[in-house]
Design a protein around this motif. Structure first.
Motif, short mmCIF file in Angstrom:
data_model
loop_
_atom_site.label_atom_id
_atom_site.label_comp_id
_atom_site.label_asym_id
_atom_site.label_seq_id
_atom_site.Cartn_x
_atom_site.Cartn_y
_atom_site.Cartn_z
N PHE A 113 150.41 70.27 36.45
CA PHE A 113 149.87 71.60 36.69
C PHE A 113 149.11 72.05 35.45
N ARG A 114 148.26 73.03 35.61
CA ARG A 114 147.58 73.61 34.45
C ARG A 114 147.46 75.11 34.64
N ARG A 119 149.04 79.52 37.43
CA ARG A 119 149.27 78.09 37.31
C ARG A 119 148.83 77.40 38.61
N GLU A 120 148.10 76.31 38.47
CA GLU A 120 147.60 75.60 39.64
C GLU A 120 148.00 74.13 39.60
N GLY A 121 148.21 73.59 40.79
CA GLY A 121 148.53 72.18 40.89
C GLY A 121 147.30 71.33 40.68
N VAL A 122 147.44 70.29 39.88
CA VAL A 122 146.34 69.38 39.58
C VAL A 122 146.51 68.08 40.35
N SER A 123 147.70 67.50 40.27
CA SER A 123 147.94 66.22 40.93
C SER A 123 149.43 65.98 41.03
N SER A 124 149.83 65.17 42.00
CA SER A 124 151.23 64.79 42.12
C SER A 124 151.34 63.40 42.70
N ILE A 125 152.51 62.79 42.48
CA ILE A 125 152.80 61.46 42.99
C ILE A 125 154.21 61.47 43.55
N SER A 142 157.40 57.28 50.96
CA SER A 142 156.32 56.35 50.65
C SER A 142 156.03 56.35 49.16
N SER A 143 156.43 55.27 48.51
CA SER A 143 156.24 55.18 47.07
C SER A 143 154.76 55.13 46.72
N GLY A 144 154.38 55.92 45.71
CA GLY A 144 153.01 55.84 45.22
C GLY A 144 152.01 56.73 45.91
N SER A 145 152.43 57.51 46.89
CA SER A 145 151.49 58.44 47.53
C SER A 145 151.09 59.51 46.53
N THR A 146 149.82 59.87 46.57
CA THR A 146 149.31 60.83 45.59
C THR A 146 148.62 62.01 46.26
N ASN A 147 148.45 63.05 45.48
CA ASN A 147 147.82 64.28 45.95
C ASN A 147 147.00 64.83 44.78
N TYR A 148 145.78 65.29 45.05
CA TYR A 148 144.91 65.81 44.01
C TYR A 148 144.26 67.12 44.45
N ALA A 149 144.11 68.01 43.50
CA ALA A 149 143.30 69.19 43.75
C ALA A 149 141.84 68.76 43.92
N ASP A 150 141.11 69.46 44.77
CA ASP A 150 139.70 69.09 45.01
C ASP A 150 138.89 69.07 43.72
N SER A 151 139.22 69.94 42.80
CA SER A 151 138.44 70.07 41.56
C SER A 151 138.55 68.86 40.64
N VAL A 152 139.56 68.01 40.86
CA VAL A 152 139.76 66.86 39.97
C VAL A 152 139.64 65.53 40.68
N LYS A 153 139.44 65.54 41.98
CA LYS A 153 139.34 64.28 42.72
C LYS A 153 138.20 63.43 42.18
N GLY A 154 138.48 62.15 41.99
CA GLY A 154 137.48 61.24 41.46
C GLY A 154 137.39 61.22 39.95
N TYR A 171 148.65 72.25 30.12
CA TYR A 171 149.05 71.32 31.17
C TYR A 171 150.56 71.11 31.13
N TYR A 172 151.15 71.17 32.30
CA TYR A 172 152.59 71.00 32.45
C TYR A 172 152.88 69.84 33.40
N CYS A 173 153.91 69.06 33.09
CA CYS A 173 154.42 68.14 34.10
C CYS A 173 155.71 68.72 34.66
N ALA A 174 156.00 68.34 35.88
CA ALA A 174 157.16 68.89 36.58
C ALA A 174 157.72 67.85 37.53
N ALA A 175 158.99 68.00 37.88
CA ALA A 175 159.66 67.05 38.76
C ALA A 175 160.28 67.77 39.95
#
Length: 130
Positions: free
Chosen positions: A37-38, A45-51, A58-70, A98-102
């Motif tokens: 998050f950032r 605070r907004e989500g940036v990406s998650s796994i 499903s191991s390894g599935s990811t999620n991205y905010a549109d602003s950071v995709k690619g 930037y924060y990481c979270a679980a």
């Protein structure tokens, strides 16, 4: 108690790259989904990406905010109990803490809302400026 510590932040020029690390202690990280998050000054605070969890669903599935995709890539190394956020082609608007979270693993869920996460690091500053 799971504890998270971020590292790798700093000052970078626009177009540059940084890799953030999130080191976990106190519990094995593979059970948890990990999010990045950032928060910019004066903004929520907004989500940036998650796994997703490595052992729930499903191991390894990811999620991205549109602003950071690619541009950003999230990954995890369970052997090192660490997650990463590779940030390329950085822009001034990527500046923030930037924060990481679980989040406990759930089948079919790759969370990216702050309220879905139970454990948080202390945050690290990323500044993109010339």
């Amino acid at each position: 108690q799971l504890q998270l510590v971020e590292s790798g932040g700093g000052l970078v020029q626009p177009g540059g790259s940084l890799r953030l690390s999130c080191a976990a202690s106190g519990y094995t990280l593979d059970y948890y989904a990990i999010g990045w998050f950032r928060q910019a000054p004066g903004k929520e605070r907004e989500g940036v990406s998650s796994i997703s969890s490595s052992i729930v669903g499903s191991s390894g599935s990811t999620n991205y905010a549109d602003s950071v995709k690619g541009r950003f890539t999230i990954s995890r190394d369970n052997a090192k109990n660490t997650a990463y956020l590779q940030m390329n082609s950085l822009k001034p608007e990527d500046t923030g803490v930037y924060y990481c979270a679980a989040s406990p693993g759930r089948v079919g869920v790759v969370p990216l809302f702050p309220w879905e996460f139970d454990y948080w690091g202390q945050g690290i500053q990323v500044t993109v400026s010339s």
